[in-house]
Design a protein around this motif. Structure first.
Motif, PDB file in Angstrom:
ATOM      1  N   LEU A   1      -3.214  37.067  52.336  1.00  0.00           N
ATOM      2  CA  LEU A   1      -4.214  36.018  52.124  1.00  0.00           C
ATOM      3  C   LEU A   1      -5.274  36.417  51.095  1.00  0.00           C
ATOM      4  N   ASN A   2      -5.577  37.704  51.024  1.00  0.00           N
ATOM      5  CA  ASN A   2      -6.620  38.153  50.100  1.00  0.00           C
ATOM      6  C   ASN A   2      -6.129  38.337  48.665  1.00  0.00           C
ATOM      7  N   LEU A   3      -4.856  38.702  48.504  1.00  0.00           N
ATOM      8  CA  LEU A   3      -4.373  39.074  47.176  1.00  0.00           C
ATOM      9  C   LEU A   3      -3.627  37.963  46.447  1.00  0.00           C
ATOM     10  N   MET A   4      -3.010  37.042  47.204  1.00  0.00           N
ATOM     11  CA  MET A   4      -2.278  35.967  46.547  1.00  0.00           C
ATOM     12  C   MET A   4      -3.249  34.887  46.097  1.00  0.00           C
ATOM     13  N   LYS A   5      -3.201  34.518  44.824  1.00  0.00           N
ATOM     14  CA  LYS A   5      -4.163  33.573  44.262  1.00  0.00           C
ATOM     15  C   LYS A   5      -3.934  32.144  44.744  1.00  0.00           C
ATOM     16  N   ASP A   6      -2.679  31.774  44.949  1.00  0.00           N
ATOM     17  CA  ASP A   6      -2.355  30.423  45.415  1.00  0.00           C
ATOM     18  C   ASP A   6      -2.416  30.408  46.936  1.00  0.00           C
ATOM     19  N   SER A   7      -3.411  29.733  47.519  1.00  0.00           N
ATOM     20  CA  SER A   7      -3.609  29.761  48.965  1.00  0.00           C
ATOM     21  C   SER A   7      -2.437  29.139  49.722  1.00  0.00           C
ATOM     22  N   LYS A   8      -1.846  28.062  49.168  1.00  0.00           N
ATOM     23  CA  LYS A   8      -0.703  27.417  49.849  1.00  0.00           C
ATOM     24  C   LYS A   8       0.493  28.363  49.878  1.00  0.00           C
ATOM     25  N   GLU A   9       0.718  29.054  48.763  1.00  0.00           N
ATOM     26  CA  GLU A   9       1.816  30.021  48.708  1.00  0.00           C
ATOM     27  C   GLU A   9       1.560  31.171  49.681  1.00  0.00           C
ATOM     28  N   ALA A  10       0.303  31.608  49.774  1.00  0.00           N
ATOM     29  CA  ALA A  10      -0.053  32.692  50.692  1.00  0.00           C
ATOM     30  C   ALA A  10       0.185  32.266  52.142  1.00  0.00           C
ATOM     31  N   ILE A  11      -0.217  31.055  52.475  1.00  0.00           N
ATOM     32  CA  ILE A  11      -0.020  30.554  53.842  1.00  0.00           C
ATOM     33  C   ILE A  11       1.465  30.470  54.172  1.00  0.00           C
TER      34      ILE A  11
ATOM     35  N   ALA B   1      -2.129  42.928  61.192  1.00  0.00           N
ATOM     36  CA  ALA B   1      -3.340  42.243  60.734  1.00  0.00           C
ATOM     37  C   ALA B   1      -3.639  42.614  59.288  1.00  0.00           C
ATOM     38  N   GLU B   2      -3.473  43.896  58.940  1.00  0.00           N
ATOM     39  CA  GLU B   2      -3.725  44.328  57.566  1.00  0.00           C
ATOM     40  C   GLU B   2      -2.748  43.663  56.596  1.00  0.00           C
ATOM     41  N   GLU B   3      -1.481  43.556  56.995  1.00  0.00           N
ATOM     42  CA  GLU B   3      -0.477  42.939  56.124  1.00  0.00           C
ATOM     43  C   GLU B   3      -0.761  41.449  55.911  1.00  0.00           C
ATOM     44  N   ILE B   4      -1.155  40.754  56.987  1.00  0.00           N
ATOM     45  CA  ILE B   4      -1.500  39.329  56.869  1.00  0.00           C
ATOM     46  C   ILE B   4      -2.716  39.173  55.957  1.00  0.00           C
ATOM     47  N   GLY B   5      -3.725  40.018  56.183  1.00  0.00           N
ATOM     48  CA  GLY B   5      -4.928  39.965  55.364  1.00  0.00           C
ATOM     49  C   GLY B   5      -4.638  40.231  53.909  1.00  0.00           C
ATOM     50  N   SER B   6      -3.724  41.157  53.647  1.00  0.00           N
ATOM     51  CA  SER B   6      -3.358  41.472  52.268  1.00  0.00           C
ATOM     52  C   SER B   6      -2.715  40.268  51.597  1.00  0.00           C
TER      53      SER B   6
ATOM     54  N   THR C   1      -9.004  28.022  50.733  1.00  0.00           N
ATOM     55  CA  THR C   1      -8.906  29.486  50.649  1.00  0.00           C
ATOM     56  C   THR C   1      -7.773  30.082  51.472  1.00  0.00           C
ATOM     57  N   GLY C   2      -7.308  29.356  52.484  1.00  0.00           N
ATOM     58  CA  GLY C   2      -6.282  29.890  53.374  1.00  0.00           C
ATOM     59  C   GLY C   2      -6.818  30.837  54.428  1.00  0.00           C
ATOM     60  N   LYS C   3      -8.127  31.089  54.442  1.00  0.00           N
ATOM     61  CA  LYS C   3      -8.726  32.002  55.424  1.00  0.00           C
ATOM     62  C   LYS C   3      -8.944  31.287  56.762  1.00  0.00           C
ATOM     63  N   ALA C   4      -8.856  32.040  57.842  1.00  0.00           N
ATOM     64  CA  ALA C   4      -8.985  31.467  59.177  1.00  0.00           C
ATOM     65  C   ALA C   4     -10.409  30.980  59.442  1.00  0.00           C
ATOM     66  N   VAL C   5     -10.513  29.902  60.197  1.00  0.00           N
ATOM     67  CA  VAL C   5     -11.798  29.331  60.591  1.00  0.00           C
ATOM     68  C   VAL C   5     -11.942  29.502  62.097  1.00  0.00           C
TER      69      VAL C   5
ATOM     70  N   SER D   1       3.846  32.239  52.896  1.00  0.00           N
ATOM     71  CA  SER D   1       4.332  33.613  53.026  1.00  0.00           C
ATOM     72  C   SER D   1       3.959  34.193  54.388  1.00  0.00           C
ATOM     73  N   MET D   2       2.733  33.919  54.818  1.00  0.00           N
ATOM     74  CA  MET D   2       2.277  34.401  56.123  1.00  0.00           C
ATOM     75  C   MET D   2       3.077  33.758  57.259  1.00  0.00           C
ATOM     76  N   ILE D   3       3.317  32.455  57.154  1.00  0.00           N
ATOM     77  CA  ILE D   3       4.094  31.747  58.179  1.00  0.00           C
ATOM     78  C   ILE D   3       5.494  32.342  58.290  1.00  0.00           C
ATOM     79  N   ASP D   4       6.110  32.635  57.160  1.00  0.00           N
ATOM     80  CA  ASP D   4       7.441  33.262  57.171  1.00  0.00           C
ATOM     81  C   ASP D   4       7.395  34.615  57.873  1.00  0.00           C
ATOM     82  N   LYS D   5       6.367  35.395  57.580  1.00  0.00           N
ATOM     83  CA  LYS D   5       6.256  36.734  58.163  1.00  0.00           C
ATOM     84  C   LYS D   5       6.124  36.677  59.685  1.00  0.00           C
ATOM     85  N   LEU D   6       5.410  35.662  60.178  1.00  0.00           N
ATOM     86  CA  LEU D   6       5.131  35.557  61.614  1.00  0.00           C
ATOM     87  C   LEU D   6       6.079  34.603  62.342  1.00  0.00           C
ATOM     88  N   ASP D   7       7.123  34.129  61.641  1.00  0.00           N
ATOM     89  CA  ASP D   7       8.051  33.152  62.231  1.00  0.00           C
ATOM     90  C   ASP D   7       7.301  31.949  62.783  1.00  0.00           C
ATOM     91  N   GLY D   8       6.323  31.490  62.009  1.00  0.00           N
ATOM     92  CA  GLY D   8       5.441  30.433  62.479  1.00  0.00           C
ATOM     93  C   GLY D   8       5.770  29.063  61.930  1.00  0.00           C
TER      94      GLY D   8
END
Length: 363
Positions: free
Chosen positions: A216-226, A209-214, A303-307, A228-235
């Motif tokens: 989404l919180n630190l990458m300025k481009d929300s699409k790029e962050a998403i 959870a901390e790694e995913i949050g990092s 923002t790429g943040k969860a709703v 990256s997160m999808i790759d990390k979670l095999d999503g």
């Protein structure tokens, strides 16, 4: 991550909201509670499953109820710690380690309050790997562990102890008390030994959870962050759309309903998601594209943040993503416990990766 800091709490809140699949309570509230507890009582140590003593008494602490209620009825320190103290009194021994019951929203961070107050470590693990709406929907139940005794408290000072015969009765009895307590309360169930927890829990989920949050919180481009997160979670990215209709109701201690979307960016498709606290089934033009126990998460388009389910609004632009659940949920008992048929839907469970490949082939 050896100790929880304000920065790690910030990232865990963001990441847990993604893994919480719309439920688990408002992560903003959990973040405030956890940060205040650390300021008041000092840093909370995080231990791994490898560091957990087999003889340790491990106690989960979580909130139960409807996410829509938690917005107006905030948890108190007394409500969170009272079930832990009552459990210690009943068992005649002190808690050694606190564990989140699920890695979602507020319920990832409510345990931090208990750990800080008791001066004990928190385990980098949980019993779901996501959030689920019912008490028996945990890997401890899948393993056949006894949930009893169960201690419950509310913000008014009420405290109850129940001795259910199994996890299903724990859900039924605790849910009835939740309704009487105003739609939310704090619960401790499945107090287990370190040895039992090592066999059943899903490890490393606070760190995840901390790694995913990092990301989404630190990458300025929300699409790029998403991405990256999808790759990390095999999503998978299921769709980009705007909310055109939403129905929510409080029923039996749950927030139940559905949300409908229309595609954007030249996508004319209609999408829908059914939920009970958490997002359970996603459809494209009435065809299922993901279903529980796999994870469905809705992210804000900008923002790429969860709703969460209680924050969805008409006109909101979102990106819907999905991730495979932990293998423990893909067993026969796992699907019987938290698959679509349990929630009353006719769909058979099909792993999201298979549904997604079929979805792509039909495009």
């Amino acid at each position: 991550m050896k100790y929880l800091t304000e920065e790690s709490i910030e990232n865990i809140a963001t990441g847990a909201a993604v893994l919480g699949t719309g439920g688990g309570g408002d992560p903003y509230i959990g973040k405030l509670l956890a940060k205040e507890a650390i300021k008041k009582y000092g840093p909370v140590k995080v231990i791994t499953m490898d560091e957990l003593d087999d003889e340790a008494l491990v106690v989960p602490v979580s909130g139960m109820g409807a996410p829509t209620v938690t917005i107006e009825k905030l948890s108190t320190e007394e409500e969170i710690i009272k079930p832990v103290n009552k459990l210690e009194e009943i068992l005649g021994k002190k808690v050694d380690v606190i564990i989140p019951i699920e890695i979602g929203g507020t319920n990832s961070l409510v345990p931090v309050v208990a750990a800080a107050k008791k001066g004990v470590p928190i385990l980098d693990a949980d019993a779901i790997g996501r959030a689920f709406p019912e008490a028996q929907m945990v890997t401890f139940y899948l393993e056949g562990y006894d949930s009893s005794p169960v201690t419950i408290a509310d913000e008014k000072g009420n405290c109850a102890v129940i001795y259910p015969i199994n996890g299903i009765w724990s859900e039924r009895l605790a849910r009835a008390l939740t309704v009487e307590m105003g739609g939310k309360m704090t619960i401790c169930d499945y107090s287990l030994s370190g040895e039992q927890v090592k066999k059943a829990a899903i490890k490393g989920t606070l760190t995840l959870a901390e790694e995913i949050g990092s990301i989404l919180n630190l990458m300025k481009d929300s699409k790029e962050a998403i991405d990256s997160m999808i790759d990390k979670l095999d999503g998978f990215k299921l769709f980009e759309a705007k909310v055109i209709d939403i129905k929510r109701k409080l029923s039996g201690g749950f927030t139940k309903g559905f949300v409908e979307f229309k595609g954007i960016n030249n996508d004319e498709s209609k999408y829908s998601i059914l939920f009970q606290n958490e997002y359970l089934i996603a459809k494209k033009n009435k065809k299922t594209i993901c279903t529980t126990p796999d994870l469905i998460s809705i992210l804000d388009y900008e923002t790429g943040k969860a709703v969460t389910t209680d924050k969805l609004k008409y006109g909101m632009r979102v990106i819907c993503v999905s991730f495979p659940c932990n293998d423990k949920w893909r067993t026969k008992k796992g699907i019987e416990t938290a698959g679509p048929k349990y929630f009353g839907y006719e769909e058979e469970y099909v792993p999201v990766e298979k549904l997604y490949n079929k979805f792509i082939e039909e495009e």
